[in-house]
Design an enzyme around this catalytic site. Sequence first.
Site, short mmCIF file in Angstrom:
data_model
loop_
_atom_site.label_atom_id
_atom_site.label_comp_id
_atom_site.label_asym_id
_atom_site.label_seq_id
_atom_site.Cartn_x
_atom_site.Cartn_y
_atom_site.Cartn_z
N ASP A 269 29.72 47.58 33.71
CA ASP A 269 30.54 47.02 34.70
C ASP A 269 32.13 47.68 34.67
O ASP A 269 32.73 47.71 33.56
CB ASP A 269 30.73 45.64 34.58
CG ASP A 269 31.49 44.80 35.73
OD1 ASP A 269 30.90 44.47 36.66
OD2 ASP A 269 32.88 44.99 35.55
N TYR B 299 40.50 49.47 37.52
CA TYR B 299 40.76 49.61 36.18
C TYR B 299 41.14 51.02 35.51
O TYR B 299 41.60 51.21 34.61
CB TYR B 299 39.45 49.39 35.26
CG TYR B 299 38.80 48.03 35.78
CD1 TYR B 299 39.37 46.96 36.29
CD2 TYR B 299 37.28 47.59 35.11
CE1 TYR B 299 38.78 45.64 36.38
CE2 TYR B 299 36.59 46.42 35.43
CZ TYR B 299 37.71 45.55 36.04
OH TYR B 299 37.01 44.38 36.14
N LYS C 262 33.70 48.08 41.57
CA LYS C 262 34.43 47.08 42.48
C LYS C 262 35.17 48.11 43.45
O LYS C 262 35.97 48.98 43.12
CB LYS C 262 35.06 46.03 41.84
CG LYS C 262 34.14 45.36 40.87
CD LYS C 262 35.08 44.37 40.32
CE LYS C 262 34.18 44.13 38.58
NZ LYS C 262 34.14 44.83 37.58
N HIS D 61 36.30 43.65 45.19
CA HIS D 61 36.97 43.03 44.23
C HIS D 61 37.86 41.80 44.33
O HIS D 61 37.50 41.06 43.37
CB HIS D 61 38.00 44.09 43.41
CG HIS D 61 38.34 44.07 42.01
ND1 HIS D 61 38.53 45.01 41.31
CD2 HIS D 61 38.03 43.08 41.31
CE1 HIS D 61 38.69 44.93 40.15
NE2 HIS D 61 38.52 43.46 39.96
#
Length: 301
Positions: free
Chosen positions: A50, A55, A84, A117
């Site tokens: 994931d 990120y 996401k 997200h």
Amino acid sequence: MDRLEGLEQTTTLNNGVKMPKLGLGVWKTDNKSAKESVKTAIKKGYHLIDTAKQYGNETGVGEGIKEALAETGMNRKDLFITTKLFNGDQGYESTINALEGTLKRLDLTYLDLYLVHWPVDGKYIDTWKAMEELYRQGKIRAIGVSNFDNDRLQDLLNHADIVPAVNQMETNPINQEKGILEFNNHAGIQLEAWSPLGGGEALSNPEVNKIAEKHNKSAAQVILRWDWQRGFITIPKSSHEERIIQNSDIFDFELSEDEMNAINQLDKGKRSLWYENFAWHGGEYVDEVDHWDDSPKNYKD
């Protein structure tokens, strides 16, 4: 059940896709660390990975996947890759366009699961319509949401043609989201736990550690077993091989009803991040992709 057998276990999402129940998360991990963590996890039996554009490590994750497949002889179809949609990419056309960049960074031709997200104010309905279109095009095996409370999820369902397969929420002993879990279960949406260990407060809890000592397990293993027995999909993060293995070594013991209930009593409804933290909801959090010293164009050096 041994560790590798446990990592093979799946749950069936509402569209029939089978999703592993335990995987690796890579939040707050730079590209170098994400690459090594992902490669290690896959080589140690993990199938679910994931990540998220926010990120800042999709490139590292993609390289970890590529190297692990080459070293293990596994196929892409043996893995379940989730990422996401970035908050700044929400809206119909921008959502459609964003997927190409994500696939390029991950070096993949399709995603197993794509999540919205956060429910960006005024945009998440149009965003979901675009997600539905991408799903119909076959570029994504399943679509879902992340961090949707019941009001926003009901609003989305009122406008949706496709019910989200997953709602990924911060879920751990000190923030159990019981109302959201009940709503999700009623709607046929699988709950997935991010930040499943709950940080130091949960890991240092005397009740959790008492149970851990009884089973000769760590506090983290007890919490992840609690997740497992409650039926959550869970994605603990680690950058260390020993911890990656340890987090998946939860299948040779079982928590009793009393032990489950004891952990159930720890709920404080204590979220670490919520809507007011974001610029799109009037907060002060800056909605931008995480930047690391080893940015994607340089991190190989």
